[in-house]
Design an enzyme around this catalytic site. Structure first.
Site, PDB file in Angstrom:
ATOM      1  N   ARG A  80     109.000  30.636 -64.232  1.00  0.00           N
ATOM      2  CA  ARG A  80     110.029  29.613 -64.512  1.00  0.00           C
ATOM      3  C   ARG A  80     110.885  29.343 -63.274  1.00  0.00           C
ATOM      4  O   ARG A  80     111.284  28.218 -63.016  1.00  0.00           O
ATOM      5  CB  ARG A  80     110.912  30.070 -65.684  1.00  0.00           C
ATOM      6  CG  ARG A  80     110.316  29.718 -67.039  1.00  0.00           C
ATOM      7  CD  ARG A  80     110.959  30.510 -68.142  1.00  0.00           C
ATOM      8  NE  ARG A  80     110.493  31.891 -68.149  1.00  0.00           N
ATOM      9  CZ  ARG A  80     111.051  32.861 -68.862  1.00  0.00           C
ATOM     10  NH1 ARG A  80     112.104  32.607 -69.607  1.00  0.00           N
ATOM     11  NH2 ARG A  80     110.540  34.071 -68.829  1.00  0.00           N
ATOM     12  N   TRP A  81     111.135  30.377 -62.508  1.00  0.00           N
ATOM     13  CA  TRP A  81     111.934  30.221 -61.277  1.00  0.00           C
ATOM     14  C   TRP A  81     111.193  29.283 -60.313  1.00  0.00           C
ATOM     15  O   TRP A  81     111.794  28.400 -59.714  1.00  0.00           O
ATOM     16  CB  TRP A  81     112.130  31.608 -60.648  1.00  0.00           C
ATOM     17  CG  TRP A  81     113.044  31.656 -59.469  1.00  0.00           C
ATOM     18  CD1 TRP A  81     114.392  31.864 -59.482  1.00  0.00           C
ATOM     19  CD2 TRP A  81     112.686  31.518 -58.083  1.00  0.00           C
ATOM     20  NE1 TRP A  81     114.900  31.865 -58.205  1.00  0.00           N
ATOM     21  CE2 TRP A  81     113.870  31.651 -57.332  1.00  0.00           C
ATOM     22  CE3 TRP A  81     111.474  31.300 -57.422  1.00  0.00           C
ATOM     23  CZ2 TRP A  81     113.885  31.578 -55.942  1.00  0.00           C
ATOM     24  CZ3 TRP A  81     111.487  31.218 -56.032  1.00  0.00           C
ATOM     25  CH2 TRP A  81     112.685  31.350 -55.305  1.00  0.00           C
ATOM     26  N   GLU A 105     118.358  52.764 -74.182  1.00  0.00           N
ATOM     27  CA  GLU A 105     119.234  51.614 -74.406  1.00  0.00           C
ATOM     28  C   GLU A 105     118.542  50.404 -73.789  1.00  0.00           C
ATOM     29  O   GLU A 105     117.816  50.536 -72.795  1.00  0.00           O
ATOM     30  CB  GLU A 105     120.585  51.839 -73.704  1.00  0.00           C
ATOM     31  CG  GLU A 105     121.347  53.041 -74.220  1.00  0.00           C
ATOM     32  CD  GLU A 105     121.852  52.844 -75.633  1.00  0.00           C
ATOM     33  OE1 GLU A 105     122.318  51.743 -75.939  1.00  0.00           O
ATOM     34  OE2 GLU A 105     121.776  53.795 -76.439  1.00  0.00           O
ATOM     35  N   SER A 116     100.689  43.721 -66.454  1.00  0.00           N
ATOM     36  CA  SER A 116     100.361  44.351 -67.735  1.00  0.00           C
ATOM     37  C   SER A 116      98.869  44.221 -68.044  1.00  0.00           C
ATOM     38  O   SER A 116      98.167  43.390 -67.442  1.00  0.00           O
ATOM     39  CB  SER A 116     101.176  43.706 -68.862  1.00  0.00           C
ATOM     40  OG  SER A 116     100.626  42.441 -69.190  1.00  0.00           O
ATOM     41  N   ASN A 154      98.123  40.747 -68.737  1.00  0.00           N
ATOM     42  CA  ASN A 154      98.262  39.713 -67.694  1.00  0.00           C
ATOM     43  C   ASN A 154      96.924  39.200 -67.147  1.00  0.00           C
ATOM     44  O   ASN A 154      96.881  38.171 -66.465  1.00  0.00           O
ATOM     45  CB  ASN A 154      99.130  40.214 -66.529  1.00  0.00           C
ATOM     46  CG  ASN A 154     100.607  40.264 -66.856  1.00  0.00           C
ATOM     47  OD1 ASN A 154     101.360  41.053 -66.292  1.00  0.00           O
ATOM     48  ND2 ASN A 154     101.062  39.409 -67.775  1.00  0.00           N
ATOM     49  N   ASP A 166     110.882  39.695 -65.422  1.00  0.00           N
ATOM     50  CA  ASP A 166     110.324  38.474 -66.017  1.00  0.00           C
ATOM     51  C   ASP A 166     111.034  37.225 -65.483  1.00  0.00           C
ATOM     52  O   ASP A 166     112.216  37.269 -65.132  1.00  0.00           O
ATOM     53  CB  ASP A 166     110.493  38.549 -67.548  1.00  0.00           C
ATOM     54  CG  ASP A 166     109.634  37.524 -68.268  1.00  0.00           C
ATOM     55  OD1 ASP A 166     108.733  36.931 -67.641  1.00  0.00           O
ATOM     56  OD2 ASP A 166     109.873  37.318 -69.473  1.00  0.00           O
TER      57      ASP A 166
HETATM   58  C1  FPP Z   1     106.634  38.040 -64.987  1.00  0.00           C
HETATM   59  O1  FPP Z   1     107.096  36.754 -64.707  1.00  0.00           O
HETATM   60  C2  FPP Z   1     106.234  38.689 -63.774  1.00  0.00           C
HETATM   61  C3  FPP Z   1     105.006  39.230 -63.527  1.00  0.00           C
HETATM   62  C4  FPP Z   1     103.880  39.227 -64.473  1.00  0.00           C
HETATM   63  C5  FPP Z   1     104.705  39.846 -62.246  1.00  0.00           C
HETATM   64  C6  FPP Z   1     105.765  40.736 -61.704  1.00  0.00           C
HETATM   65  C7  FPP Z   1     105.505  40.860 -60.309  1.00  0.00           C
HETATM   66  C8  FPP Z   1     106.398  40.808 -59.338  1.00  0.00           C
HETATM   67  C9  FPP Z   1     107.857  40.728 -59.482  1.00  0.00           C
HETATM   68  C10 FPP Z   1     105.862  40.791 -58.002  1.00  0.00           C
HETATM   69  C11 FPP Z   1     105.992  41.923 -57.174  1.00  0.00           C
HETATM   70  C12 FPP Z   1     105.951  43.282 -57.619  1.00  0.00           C
HETATM   71  C13 FPP Z   1     105.659  44.247 -56.754  1.00  0.00           C
HETATM   72  C14 FPP Z   1     105.700  45.661 -57.130  1.00  0.00           C
HETATM   73  C15 FPP Z   1     105.290  43.930 -55.387  1.00  0.00           C
HETATM   74  P1  FPP Z   1     106.308  35.548 -65.360  1.00  0.00           P
HETATM   75  O2  FPP Z   1     105.259  35.109 -64.401  1.00  0.00           O
HETATM   76  O3  FPP Z   1     105.777  35.929 -66.705  1.00  0.00           O
HETATM   77  O4  FPP Z   1     107.434  34.478 -65.483  1.00  0.00           O
HETATM   78  P2  FPP Z   1     107.575  33.368 -66.597  1.00  0.00           P
HETATM   79  O5  FPP Z   1     107.814  34.077 -67.897  1.00  0.00           O
HETATM   80  O6  FPP Z   1     108.745  32.573 -66.149  1.00  0.00           O
HETATM   81  O7  FPP Z   1     106.308  32.576 -66.593  1.00  0.00           O
END
Ligand code: FPP
Length: 253
Positions: free
Chosen positions: A35-36, A218, A76, A79, A31
């Site tokens: 924000r990054w 855990e 998810s 999402n 997660d």
């Molecule tokens: C949550 O951060 C992240 C996701 C919903 C996507 C996760 C996907 C990756 C790390 C990309 C690559 C994965 C693979 C397997 C290639 P967010 O967008 O909810 O962040 P935020 O809470 O800061 O808005």
């Protein structure tokens, strides 16, 4: 209760228990990509691309840390509520990631599996997922499971539907339905339960991830945003896990 002896001594007779001191199965909620990116004045997809680069680093760190199974939450069932641009960008990222990383993953001894409902994913992505599973099925160094269009409640609902069909067709006796039976209908049926679940970005919730499987896991919630989550942070969390006292509902000796 203590019926199985492992390398680390007596091991409780529960599914998914790790005999060595470190976690055998680590699950990660990646997660903080959005924000990054925001902190850098960039679009959310920029953060997802940076997050994707971290996956390789964490997978490669697993063997030396004794982590045999790594399960990551990539997308998810909830999402889909994100903007069409973000969803399409993520799907394209998954397709590109699989195409680009397949050979390296195979050569590194990684066996890749996907969990989640494939019905809603586009056919081209599903074909790439199937191919990658086949391409890496001979590997056993690290088992990487990618949760894509995954939600625990959805997984359990699909499992129960399938189980009910088997009861209706006479292939399963209702008297035989128990925890172990249901486990065999889950997407994760070939995996041990997670020992440790890590969530990055400072949020302390589990967001419908491996609810059944993590009953005795855990948890570690870290403030680091996923694109900043290095192998060193991962190694520190994994090594601290050894100090935890897992009793699986039993009492202290
Ligand atoms: C949550 O951060 C992240 C996701 C919903 C996507 C996760 C996907 C990756 C790390 C990309 C690559 C994965 C693979 C397997 C290639 P967010 O967008 O909810 O962040 P935020 O809470 O800061 O808005």
């Amino acid at each position: 209760m203590f019926s199985r002896k492992g390398i680390g001594g007596a091991a409780p007779d529960v599914p998914g228990f790790s005999a060595h001191k470190g976690p055998r199965h680590v699950a990660v909620i990646m997660d903080g990509n959005g924000r990054w990116a925001k902190a850098r004045g960039r679009p959310r997809l920029f953060g997802h691309h940076a997050g994707a680069k971290r996956v390789r680093e964490i997978v490669n760190a697993c063997p030396d840390l004794g982590v045999k199974y790594l399960t990551i939450f990539a997308f998810s069932t909830e999402n889909w509520k994100r903007t069409q641009t973000e969803v399409a960008g993520l799907m394209s990222l998954f397709r590109r990631y699989i195409t680009k990383e397949a050979r390296a993953l195979r050569d590194e001894g990684v066996r890749v599996r996907f969990i989640g409902d494939r019905m809603r994913l586009d056919a081209k992505l599903v074909a790439l997922m199937d191919d990658l599973e086949c391409f890496t099925e001979g590997n056993d160094r690290v088992h990487l499971t990618v949760a894509l269009n995954y939600g625990s409640r959805d997984e359990v609902s699909r499992a129960i539907k399938h189980l009910a069909e088997d009861v209706a067709s006479g292939n399963l006796d209702p008297a035989d339905v128990n925890e172990e039976t249901l486990t065999r209908y889950l997407d994760t049926k070939v995996l041990p339960d997670p020992d440790l679940v890590i969530r990055t970005s400072g949020e302390a919730r589990i967001s419908n991830f491996l609810l059944w499987q993590s009953a005795y896991a855990e948890y570690e919630f870290v403030d680091t945003l996923w694109p900043d989550f290095t192998e060193h942070i991962f190694a520190r969390i994994v090594s601290c896990y050894g100090a935890r006292d897992r009793r699986f509902g039993g009492a202290k000796p």
